[in-house]
Design a protein around this motif. Sequence first.
Motif, PDB file in Angstrom:
ATOM      1  N   SER A  32       0.835  -1.209   0.000  1.00  0.00           N
ATOM      2  CA  SER A  32       0.000   0.000   0.000  1.00  0.00           C
ATOM      3  C   SER A  32       0.865   1.252   0.000  1.00  0.00           C
ATOM      4  CB  SER A  32      -0.922  -0.002   1.223  1.00  0.00           C
ATOM      5  OG  SER A  32      -1.767  -1.130   1.222  1.00  0.00           O
ATOM      6  N   LEU A  33       1.950   1.224   0.757  1.00  0.00           N
ATOM      7  CA  LEU A  33       2.855   2.374   0.779  1.00  0.00           C
ATOM      8  C   LEU A  33       3.563   2.527  -0.566  1.00  0.00           C
ATOM      9  CD1 LEU A  33       3.939   4.687   2.396  1.00  0.00           C
ATOM     10  CD2 LEU A  33       5.657   3.172   3.389  1.00  0.00           C
ATOM     11  N   GLY A  34       3.804   1.415  -1.251  1.00  0.00           N
ATOM     12  CA  GLY A  34       4.368   1.480  -2.596  1.00  0.00           C
ATOM     13  C   GLY A  34       3.448   2.218  -3.556  1.00  0.00           C
ATOM     14  N   VAL A  35       2.134   1.977  -3.437  1.00  0.00           N
ATOM     15  CA  VAL A  35       1.157   2.700  -4.256  1.00  0.00           C
ATOM     16  C   VAL A  35       1.242   4.202  -3.956  1.00  0.00           C
ATOM     17  CG1 VAL A  35      -1.288   2.976  -4.826  1.00  0.00           C
ATOM     18  CG2 VAL A  35      -0.372   0.691  -4.319  1.00  0.00           C
ATOM     19  N   ILE A  36       1.366   4.537  -2.674  1.00  0.00           N
ATOM     20  CA  ILE A  36       1.498   5.940  -2.282  1.00  0.00           C
ATOM     21  C   ILE A  36       2.778   6.539  -2.852  1.00  0.00           C
ATOM     22  CG2 ILE A  36       1.880   7.445  -0.273  1.00  0.00           C
ATOM     23  CD1 ILE A  36       0.008   5.495   1.290  1.00  0.00           C
ATOM     24  N   PHE A  37       3.868   5.784  -2.812  1.00  0.00           N
ATOM     25  CA  PHE A  37       5.154   6.230  -3.355  1.00  0.00           C
ATOM     26  C   PHE A  37       5.025   6.530  -4.849  1.00  0.00           C
ATOM     27  CE2 PHE A  37       9.858   4.807  -4.013  1.00  0.00           C
ATOM     28  CZ  PHE A  37      10.253   6.129  -4.117  1.00  0.00           C
ATOM     29  N   HIS A  38       4.365   5.639  -5.585  1.00  0.00           N
ATOM     30  CA  HIS A  38       4.155   5.846  -7.018  1.00  0.00           C
ATOM     31  C   HIS A  38       3.356   7.125  -7.269  1.00  0.00           C
ATOM     32  CE1 HIS A  38       2.336   5.248 -11.035  1.00  0.00           C
ATOM     33  NE2 HIS A  38       3.402   4.513 -11.316  1.00  0.00           N
ATOM     34  N   LYS A  39       2.361   7.354  -6.434  1.00  0.00           N
ATOM     35  CA  LYS A  39       1.523   8.541  -6.596  1.00  0.00           C
ATOM     36  C   LYS A  39       2.302   9.811  -6.265  1.00  0.00           C
ATOM     37  CE  LYS A  39      -3.289   9.854  -5.738  1.00  0.00           C
ATOM     38  NZ  LYS A  39      -4.539   9.485  -5.032  1.00  0.00           N
ATOM     39  N   LEU A  40       3.207   9.735  -5.305  1.00  0.00           N
ATOM     40  CA  LEU A  40       4.065  10.876  -4.995  1.00  0.00           C
ATOM     41  C   LEU A  40       4.982  11.200  -6.171  1.00  0.00           C
ATOM     42  CD1 LEU A  40       5.120  10.054  -1.316  1.00  0.00           C
ATOM     43  CD2 LEU A  40       3.807  12.052  -2.031  1.00  0.00           C
ATOM     44  N   LEU A  41       5.492  10.153  -6.823  1.00  0.00           N
ATOM     45  CA  LEU A  41       6.435  10.326  -7.926  1.00  0.00           C
ATOM     46  C   LEU A  41       5.766  10.809  -9.210  1.00  0.00           C
ATOM     47  CD1 LEU A  41       8.517   7.065  -7.383  1.00  0.00           C
ATOM     48  CD2 LEU A  41       9.400   9.397  -7.133  1.00  0.00           C
ATOM     49  N   THR A  42       4.525  10.382  -9.424  1.00  0.00           N
ATOM     50  CA  THR A  42       3.878  10.618 -10.724  1.00  0.00           C
ATOM     51  C   THR A  42       2.572  11.392 -10.651  1.00  0.00           C
ATOM     52  OG1 THR A  42       2.583   8.567 -10.673  1.00  0.00           O
ATOM     53  CG2 THR A  42       4.853   8.418 -11.502  1.00  0.00           C
ATOM     54  N   GLY A  43       1.979  11.476  -9.474  1.00  0.00           N
ATOM     55  CA  GLY A  43       0.659  12.096  -9.352  1.00  0.00           C
ATOM     56  C   GLY A  43      -0.466  11.125  -9.645  1.00  0.00           C
ATOM     57  N   LYS A  44      -0.135   9.857  -9.930  1.00  0.00           N
ATOM     58  CA  LYS A  44      -1.146   8.859 -10.284  1.00  0.00           C
ATOM     59  C   LYS A  44      -0.931   7.568  -9.496  1.00  0.00           C
ATOM     60  CE  LYS A  44      -1.509  10.519 -15.068  1.00  0.00           C
ATOM     61  NZ  LYS A  44      -1.371  10.137 -16.509  1.00  0.00           N
ATOM     62  N   GLY A  45      -2.030   6.850  -9.249  1.00  0.00           N
ATOM     63  CA  GLY A  45      -1.946   5.541  -8.630  1.00  0.00           C
ATOM     64  C   GLY A  45      -1.542   4.491  -9.649  1.00  0.00           C
ATOM     65  N   ILE A  46      -1.500   3.225  -9.235  1.00  0.00           N
ATOM     66  CA  ILE A  46      -1.131   2.149 -10.166  1.00  0.00           C
ATOM     67  C   ILE A  46      -2.365   1.403 -10.669  1.00  0.00           C
ATOM     68  CG2 ILE A  46       1.136   1.884  -9.112  1.00  0.00           C
ATOM     69  CD1 ILE A  46       0.080  -0.620  -7.712  1.00  0.00           C
ATOM     70  N   TYR A  47      -3.531   1.734 -10.123  1.00  0.00           N
ATOM     71  CA  TYR A  47      -4.797   1.148 -10.579  1.00  0.00           C
ATOM     72  C   TYR A  47      -5.791   2.273 -10.840  1.00  0.00           C
ATOM     73  CZ  TYR A  47      -2.850  -3.016  -8.248  1.00  0.00           C
ATOM     74  OH  TYR A  47      -2.037  -4.042  -7.843  1.00  0.00           O
ATOM     75  N   ASN A  48      -6.662   2.069 -11.806  1.00  0.00           N
ATOM     76  CA  ASN A  48      -7.712   3.044 -12.080  1.00  0.00           C
ATOM     77  C   ASN A  48      -8.970   2.798 -11.272  1.00  0.00           C
ATOM     78  OD1 ASN A  48      -6.281   4.546 -14.041  1.00  0.00           O
ATOM     79  ND2 ASN A  48      -6.730   2.997 -15.599  1.00  0.00           N
ATOM     80  N   ASN A  49      -9.159   1.551 -10.838  1.00  0.00           N
ATOM     81  CA  ASN A  49     -10.377   1.207 -10.108  1.00  0.00           C
ATOM     82  C   ASN A  49     -10.163  -0.087  -9.327  1.00  0.00           C
ATOM     83  OD1 ASN A  49     -10.831  -0.997 -12.074  1.00  0.00           O
ATOM     84  ND2 ASN A  49     -11.446   0.664 -13.459  1.00  0.00           N
ATOM     85  N   LEU A  50     -11.189  -0.475  -8.568  1.00  0.00           N
ATOM     86  CA  LEU A  50     -11.108  -1.680  -7.740  1.00  0.00           C
ATOM     87  C   LEU A  50     -10.962  -2.932  -8.585  1.00  0.00           C
ATOM     88  CD1 LEU A  50     -11.251  -3.106  -4.998  1.00  0.00           C
ATOM     89  CD2 LEU A  50     -13.755  -3.013  -5.164  1.00  0.00           C
ATOM     90  N   ASP A  51     -11.634  -2.989  -9.724  1.00  0.00           N
ATOM     91  CA  ASP A  51     -11.537  -4.176 -10.583  1.00  0.00           C
ATOM     92  C   ASP A  51     -10.094  -4.419 -11.021  1.00  0.00           C
ATOM     93  OD1 ASP A  51     -14.229  -4.683 -10.389  1.00  0.00           O
ATOM     94  OD2 ASP A  51     -14.752  -3.604 -12.226  1.00  0.00           O
ATOM     95  N   GLU A  52      -9.396  -3.361 -11.405  1.00  0.00           N
ATOM     96  CA  GLU A  52      -7.990  -3.511 -11.786  1.00  0.00           C
ATOM     97  C   GLU A  52      -7.145  -3.945 -10.599  1.00  0.00           C
ATOM     98  OE1 GLU A  52      -7.685  -0.311 -15.507  1.00  0.00           O
ATOM     99  OE2 GLU A  52      -6.479  -0.042 -13.699  1.00  0.00           O
ATOM    100  N   ASN A  53      -7.477  -3.408  -9.436  1.00  0.00           N
ATOM    101  CA  ASN A  53      -6.765  -3.799  -8.220  1.00  0.00           C
ATOM    102  C   ASN A  53      -6.970  -5.295  -7.947  1.00  0.00           C
ATOM    103  OD1 ASN A  53      -6.628  -2.315  -4.828  1.00  0.00           O
ATOM    104  ND2 ASN A  53      -5.441  -3.941  -5.760  1.00  0.00           N
TER     105      ASN A  53
END
Length: 378
Positions: free
Chosen positions: A277-298
């Motif tokens: 979960s913190l990795g997802v936050i890290f990605h969002k800090l670096l790019t402004g975006k998460g790694i999934y667009n929605n729950l289905d992708e998650n």
Amino acid sequence: MLLPIFQSSFIQITMTEIKVNVNVFQDKMVIQGFKGREEKVIDFISTDYCIEWDYATYDNNQLKGFTLCQYGQRLYQFEGEILKVTGLRSVLKGKMGFFNWEKEVSFLRWIKKTDHCEIFQVLRGENLKVIKVLQDNNSNLELQVNQMLNHKPHVNLLHSEEFYKDESQIYLLMDYHVQSLGDFQNEYSNKKIPINVIRSILQQLLEGLNHLHSHHIIHKDLKYDNILLTQNRTVKIIDFGLSQLGDNTNIKSGTGGYIAPEVFKNQTITSKSDIFSLGVIFHKLLTGKGIYNNLDENMAGKMKISSQIKDKNAKDLLLSMLNQDPQFRFTAEDCLAHPFFIGEYDQPSQKICLSNYLSPLSQYKFQPISTQMISLSL
């Protein structure tokens, strides 16, 4: 033999006044000479008792005594010198529930309400606070986590400094912080935070998370909304409503877009799930975006890692945090030892003050109370 952390004498008020000795230990309070018995032992974790503090009528800031309450009823009253009562209150804060919060803080406004809790803003003296009211069966577990953190606090974790109880609810009192991590990122053009600022934010998050994990607490709901920044830009992880005590659990929970793959595969959930979960936050800090667009992708595990991440150490650390196999995923300690933190940029354990890297667009300013909004996630 364990020595008490507080010891003093008080007068129990009955038909005749009785002198009692109060001894407070880390896990219990013992009242010796209690009317009708040799001593009364109050275990902080299991007790149904709470304390209402009694103030002198001529000055509400002066404590004159306390009353033991049970299920909303005042039962046993004690009086003592101001310094003794004040000392007792200070040592019991966060260990034992207090009664009648309206007596000590002033309600300001409602902030949020769900089926499981509600949050409102209060004023204690000149200090803004929030109260989180717990209303479901998980209340005691969240309270236990807060009690543990009150005993062993960490600068990057926002726990309840004290709590109130009545016959049906628990009220967690916490410091008020207005700015979420998302608010902070939005201050930068195109959400592009400088890498030095990201490094400091992530380091503080990992240090807070490492503290949780070292005390066998899994957060289970790390996300942007559960990260606040203080006025001096100290990072705070908040909300232990879904947290679990122990090294593993099979209870599924979390927020879509941040959930580790093992949660959807009916595998054991551990502290490694927090790292994902913190990795997802890290990605969002670096790019402004998460790694999934929605729950289905998650749920399907369809990660989208940005190709725009130029810092090689950052990308290597990110992929280690987002490893699909928790067995090979980094721990918080592993992350803190990564070259992203201890490479050529900084000396080991060096922290960067975020206030030195304020947004080039605007410096964050606090608004009047009536228009402030809080991002305290549930």
